[in-house]
Write an enzyme that holds these catalytic residues in place. Structure first.
Site, PDB file in Angstrom:
ATOM      1  CE  LYS A 140       3.423   7.016  -5.451  1.00 12.14           C
ATOM      2  NZ  LYS A 140       4.641   6.201  -5.556  1.00 12.14           N
ATOM      3  CE  LYS A 169      -0.484   8.133   6.080  1.00 13.93           C
ATOM      4  NZ  LYS A 169      -0.161   7.771   4.759  1.00 13.93           N
ATOM      5  CE  LYS A 195      10.548  11.302   1.770  1.00 19.49           C
ATOM      6  NZ  LYS A 195      11.404  11.638   0.641  1.00 19.49           N
TER       7      LYS A 195
END
Ligand code: TRP
Ligand code: SF4
Length: 324
Positions: free
Chosen positions: A111, A192, A195
């Site tokens: 991340k 995929k 958001k």
């Protein structure tokens, strides 16, 4: 079994969330003692600068859950930050968690690289899995339904529980993960559904919005002209048919797409009809919940009360074991 899971309030829920997590939660709540909570403190770990939308997102996600069929009569629905015991256990567990365990966590590195333009070299972001362990261990959950990306966090939770139990007393329960199989859901661009790609169909979209999004949806790229035969197996529109249409319609599309008897425009109309029919009950309940804020408040009040009872009990045992 006692089952617990949480979701970050980071925007409106889309069909991927509905089919991936919520359908599974709905099944679990029938047979198990379930705790489902909004992980609002976790959302702060990556979105601490701009918190202007946080309360809206918490409200929206709760409405989406209830509208989709999470039943507060069966499951305990609550908000993490309303149960401050999560923060206390987080603190106590952080005392016994070695920093290398956290630095080794694959989602930490992944991340940090993927999310750009935000400083994620914070204490809170590194400690994300300790807070998650506290969420789970406070309720002595037997099982935690999660996606694959969360497996390292579950492993860490078990390691922290083991360390606590061997240092002090066997108070904490090592949870099992519950991986869920779900149909693959692609977004309007064929990637995929997510958001961050801006390709979602949301539970809060209206029927015309759903129809419009489907109209622009990517199909088999080899099917350029109406007369070109298509291959439904590689078409994301067909994936939606498989989820939402009747077997008869699925068979028909499967055949007529390959022979170019049906065009993509008609095919999408069929799938839009199926989706609108299946999503309409969710839209109805969303509306009802929005026009009755007292009802939602009451669900959260009762859920937080119940969550507080359970977590205070565990926290008392933890403190007793640690002599603090
Ligand atoms: N980390 C989870 C996610 O991003 C959310 C979460 C927080 C969670 N605490 C939890 C999930 C406890 C399960 C159990 O999806
Ligand atoms: Fe996809 Fe339907 Fe077009 Fe076939 S007819 S390519 S399944 S949208």
């Amino acid at each position: 079994m006692r089952v617990l899971s949480g979701m970050q309030p980071s925007g409106r829920l889309h069909l991927g969330n509905l089919l991936g997590a919520l359908e599974n939660w709905k099944k679990l709540q029938e047979q198990n003692e379930c705790f489902f909570f909004v992980a609002d403190w976790h959302a702060l770990s990556t979105n601490y600068e701009d918190t202007s939308q946080l309360q809206t997102f918490i409200h929206e996600i709760l409405i989406d859950w209830l509208a989709a069929g999470i039943d507060p009569e069966r499951a305990t629905v609550f908000i993490q930050s309303h149960v401050p015991e999560h923060a206390v256990l987080n603190l106590l567990l952080s005392m016994i968690t070695p920093i290398p365990w956290l630095e080794r966590n694959p989602t930490y590195k992944e991340k940090q690289e993927r999310i750009e333009g935000r400083d994620l070299s914070t204490h809170g972001f590194l400690g994300y899995p300790v807070l998650q362990a506290a969420d789970i261990l406070l309720y002595k959950a037997d099982a935690v339904p999660v996606g694959k990306d969360q497996l390292p966090h579950l492993e860490l939770t078990r390691e922290i529980a083991r360390r606590f139990n061997s240092l002090y007393a066997p108070v904490l329960v090592e949870p099992k993960e519950m991986l869920t199989e779900f149909p693959k859901v692609l977004g309007t661009d064929g990637q995929k559904m997510s958001k961050s790609y801006g390709n979602t169909i949301n539970l809060s979209d209206s029927a015309p919005e759903v129809r419009q999004k489907l109209k622009t949806m990517l199909t088999d790229p080899a099917r350029v002209r109406r007369t070109d035969p298509g291959n439904p197996e590689i078409c994301p529109v067909f994936d939606f048919h498989k989820i939402y249409s009747t077997p008869a319609v699925i068979d028909q599309i499967n055949k007529e797409c390959r022979t170019a008897e049906i065009g993509c425009i008609d095919c999408k109309k069929f799938v839009a009809d199926s989706m609108v029919e299946r999503l309409s009950p969710i839209w109805e309940s969303r509306k009802a919940l929005e026009s009755n804020p007292k009802q939602l408040e009451e669900v959260v009040r009762i859920g937080c009360k119940r969550a507080t009872e359970v977590s205070q009990q565990t926290l008392a045992e933890v403190k007793e074991a640690m002599k603090v």
